[in-house]
Enzyme design. Structure first.
Site, PDB file in Angstrom:
ATOM      1  N   ASP A  26       0.864  -1.177   0.000  1.00 45.32           N
ATOM      2  CA  ASP A  26       0.000   0.000   0.000  1.00 45.32           C
ATOM      3  C   ASP A  26       0.907   1.235   0.000  1.00 45.32           C
ATOM      4  O   ASP A  26       2.133   1.144   0.157  1.00 45.32           O
ATOM      5  CB  ASP A  26      -0.962  -0.015   1.191  1.00 45.32           C
ATOM      6  CG  ASP A  26      -2.161   0.913   0.953  1.00 45.32           C
ATOM      7  OD1 ASP A  26      -2.105   1.743   0.024  1.00 45.32           O
ATOM      8  OD2 ASP A  26      -3.146   0.816   1.702  1.00 45.32           O
TER       9      ASP A  26
HETATM   10  C1  BGC Z   1      -5.059   3.287   0.318  1.00 46.52           C
HETATM   11  C2  BGC Z   1      -5.260   2.215  -0.734  1.00 46.52           C
HETATM   12  C3  BGC Z   1      -5.211   2.818  -2.105  1.00 46.52           C
HETATM   13  C4  BGC Z   1      -3.909   3.550  -2.283  1.00 46.52           C
HETATM   14  C5  BGC Z   1      -3.726   4.145  -3.659  1.00 46.52           C
HETATM   15  C6  BGC Z   1      -3.861   4.160   0.016  1.00 46.52           C
HETATM   16  O1  BGC Z   1      -3.849   5.260   0.859  1.00 46.52           O
HETATM   17  O2  BGC Z   1      -4.925   2.678   1.581  1.00 46.52           O
HETATM   18  O3  BGC Z   1      -6.487   1.569  -0.520  1.00 46.52           O
HETATM   19  O4  BGC Z   1      -5.368   1.814  -3.074  1.00 46.52           O
HETATM   20  O5  BGC Z   1      -3.846   4.590  -1.320  1.00 46.52           O
HETATM   21  O6  BGC Z   1      -4.577   5.178  -3.899  1.00 46.52           O
END
Ligand code: BGC
Length: 759
Positions: A278
């Site tokens: 993530d």
């Molecule tokens: C979130 C994810 C997301 C990623 C990309 C993160 O802050 O936890 O769910 O896919 O950002 O946008």
């Protein structure tokens, strides 16, 4: 075979962008390509970067052409992505880029938030929303989505409850499969498909106290039984990717967790796809306190099996040194690169790097053109997701000829209607409740509007909600004093036949990083509701929120309550369809509504205990809170209709079940009211006695069916040993002989019951 692959590689290299001649054997192709790559090129493939408006495009293209970036996210149009793919085609090996995005519940057309989709219990509708999202995203050059999010969430304080499919393992698992298949279509290589990268692996929904990014400390049995199955279901359905969670699990962050990423995911489950961290999660290993510095963070992550690191430069910076020092092996890097190349292969990008980018002359002249949207589908899916919680004196449906006062800060709130993670959806294309009601009513009726209250009267909360936002403040206050706003709404109410109040949360209140300590409607709006109630006019609450709210007072104050979540681009029309009876509500709660924060957790399928509270009996020395009514406000699976349904007693085809056999539970469902309508018949099973404590009940099946007024149908559910299996203390997945209760109901609380014995 090998020779053939090398030959095809050579052909491809000879003609820029011409990967069409690649071999059909993925493994051989990837291995051959890997052999051609320098260390820098390999590490480049592991880098996944976010493209923000502020980023220097020229520099990015240079990096891509030098083979230093594997994919991007947040660049979401063909004209944006084409030059980047062109740059990749100028790189030495012409390895295509992929373009990812958070396509969570729609791309340009926004469908209801995932929690609302789950409330439809309608697998066709949910699948349709996913398929359309994929088509729209693919048409805008997106190859991969960071979805579905299948984190079981049982603590509504967690803001990302809105992004998941609720509290129940079985329901979330079913939806996980549907979503993966919908995104990926016949195959992720199809031009109108996008690869699904399921998230957040694992257990993100169980963060302590509902505080985002927090720790998870959980027994293996509970993990296997309740929290892991949805990820597994997504993977079994073919999800090409897995995103790790930001939390730790039993003391080890997911992003450095070798047990999770290797032993469980790859060895036990046989996952063969791409893993991504993530956002910034590799770097955060330092904050978790398991890595001293960036170097160690990179080492832990690559060794754990995180193929791509999202939006940090640690892999690029640290892997060469780690390799040189012998702290990681060449195979650690190669394994990760192999998965990135494999995913690109599966997305069809080696055959055609421009598969979803297309030719410039075919670019849409207007990205937001109405014909690029799917409004009628969004409207239909949205109305299926609305849950009628109360309807005293048949306050709903409303007459289209009525004099209606529409009040509340969410009545004209196009941004909130879309919910969080609204991808490329545009507020100016979303239908507000006011617009929807106006359009439904025609000219005969009167609709007066007054704002009545701001979302919150708390300046600190307001500041937080607007700080979260990127472009412009989302929650804009009416500067007039609260009393004046209420007085205006009361006046409108007094002149109307009925009042509709659109109240609840702004979308930012149910979002990443938006954990709450209470589940009330904000005080400013509660004051409004009180004042409206005092007018004596029939009061309809249209709730908008991304988590269960504790609406104990409002349940009494309102004559009708419609839970509408955040219903998406067509939300206003869909809600109006239900308010005016053009659609008979059929949604059911995908998670329990607690009476108060203090009751959490309130999920329905809790384990049996020694001293359960029994309604109607003295509560002493039983499990309860003595200072409030025991039990939730609304149970899992609950939802009303404008018609009534009755269930006959249930019949079982036998009182015993052989391990290799099946058993049928049948029940008659009748529409006893005067309107046609749909309902969801739910089947629960309780394993009465086991080698370890079992839940009081567990959902094992459901059927959504339409019955005309007066119509009756016999429903059949077939159970087999598989439905009775669970993970025991040794983590063996098996059913144990003994007594089982079967329950069928229109919610999880009010059920008909029969028993049988598993032999
Ligand atoms: C979130 C994810 C997301 C990623 C990309 C993160 O802050 O936890 O769910 O896919 O950002 O946008």
């Amino acid at each position: 075979m090998k020779k053939l692959c090398l030959l095809s590689l050579a052909i491809a290299l000879a003609s820029p962008g011409a990967w069409a001649a690649t071999a059909d054997n993925k493994e051989a192709f990837v291995s051959d390509l890997l052999k051609q790559m320098t260390l820098d090129e390999k590490i480049g493939q592991l880098r996944l970067i976010s493209i923000g408006p502020e980023m220097p495009r020229e520099l990015i293209r240079k990096e891509i052409a030098a083979g230093r970036i594997g994919g991007t996210f947040n660049s979401i149009t063909r004209p944006e992505n084409r030059p980047m793919q062109d740059a990749a085609m100028r790189s030495r090996l012409k390895i295509p880029m992929f373009f990812a995005y958070d396509v969570i519940h729609g791309h340009r057309t926004i469908f209801p938030i995932p929690l609302a989709l789950a409330a439809s219990w309608d697998m066709d509708a949910i699948g349709l929303s996913g398929r359309i999202s994929a088509k729209e995203a693919a048409a805008d050059s997106i190859d991969l989505t960071f979805a579905p999010m299948v984190d079981v969430s049982r603590d509504p304080r967690w803001g990302r409850t809105s992004e998941g499919f609720g509290e129940d393992t079985y329901l979330v698992s079913r939806i996980a499969q549907v979503m993966v298949r919908a995104f990926q279509g016949p195959a992720p290589s199809a031009a109108d498909s996008i690869m699904a990268s399921v998230k957040h692996f694992a257990l993100y929904g169980a963060v302590e106290g509902g505080r985002d990014y927090n720790i998870v400390d959980m027994s293996l049995v509970k993990m296997y039984q309740d929290y892991l199955p949805p990820y597994r279901a997504a993977i079994d359905a073919g999800a090409g990717g897995v995103m790790t969670a930001l939390n730790s699990i039993n003391g080890v962050p997911a992003s450095s967790n070798t047990w999770l990423m290797q032993d469980l995911l790859r060895k036990e489950w046989g996952f063969k796809g791409l893993t991504v961290s993530d956002h910034g999660a590799v770097f955060e290993l330092i904050n978790h306190g398991v890595a001293r510095d960036g170097r160690e963070a990179a080492k832990l992550a690559i060794k754990a099996g995180i193929d791509m690191s999202m939006n940090d430069s640690l892999y690029g910076k640290e892997l060469p040194g780690l390799l040189k020092a012998g702290d990681i092996a060449q195979s650690d890097i190669d394994n990760a690169v192999r998965e990135v190349l494999g995913a690109k292969y599966d997305m069809g990008l080696f055959k055609d790097p421009y598969l979803r980018i297309g030719k410039a002359e075919q670019d849409p002249a207007d990205l937001y053109a109405p014909e690029r949207m799917h409004r009628s589908e969004a409207r239909d899916v949205a109305r299926r997701s609305l849950v009628l919680l109360e309807n005293r004196n048949q306050t709903l449906p409303l007459a289209k000829t009525a004099k209606i006062a529409l009040v509340g800060p969410l009545a004209k709130a196009p941004i909130d209607m879309m919910g969080s993670w609204a991808a490329a959806g545009r507020p100016d294309q979303s239908v507000t409740l006011f617009d929807g009601m106006r359009a439904a009513m025609g000219q005969q009726a009167t609709l007066t509007y007054a704002r009545g209250a701001n979302i919150t009267g708390d300046a600190k909360v307001l500041g937080y909600l607007n700080f979260l936002n990127f472009d412009a403040p989302e929650v804009v206050d009416d500067p007039r004093p609260a009393a004046q706003l209420i007085a205006e709404a009361v006046k409108a109410a007094q002149q109307a036949d009925v009042v509709v109040a659109a109240v609840g949360e702004s979308r930012g209140m149910s979002h990443e990083s938006s954990s709450r300590t209470d589940l009330n409607i904000p005080a400013s709006q509660r004051e409004l509701i009180k004042a409206l109630k005092a007018t004596g006019k029939p009061l309809v609450l249209v709730l908008m929120n991304g988590r269960p709210l504790s609406i104990v007072d409002e349940k009494e104050q309102a004559d009708a309550i419609l839970e509408t979540w955040f219903a998406g681009t067509e939300g206003g029309n869909a809600i109006a369809d239900v308010l005016f009876g053009d659609y008979n509500p059929s949604g059911k709660l995908p998670l329990t509504f607690p009476r108060s924060v203090g009751q959490i957790p309130t999920y329905y399928n809790h384990l049996s205990i020694g001293r359960p509270f029994t309604p109607g009996k003295p509560g002493n020395y039983t499990s309860q809170y003595f200072d409030d009514t025991t039990g939730p406000l609304y149970p899992f699976g609950y939802g009303l209709s404008y018609t009534d349904f009755s269930l006959s007693d249930m019949a079982l085809s036998s009182t015993t079940l052989n391990k290799s056999g099946t058993l049928d539970a049948t029940i008659k469902v009748k529409n006893t009211g005067r309107r046609d309508g749909e309902t969801v018949v739910q089947l629960y099973v309780q394993d009465v006695t086991g080698s370890m404590i079992r839940p009081v009940k567990e959902l094992k099946g459901f059927q959504k069916l339409m019955l005309k007024a007066g119509e009756e149908k016999v429903l059949r559910f077939t159970l087999s040993e598989d439905d009775l299996k669970f993970y025991n203390t040794q983590l063996q997945y098996a059913a144990e002989p003994g007594k089982f209760n079967v329950q069928i109901g229109l919610n999880s609380r009010d059920v008909k019951q029969q028993s049988f014995e598993l032999l």
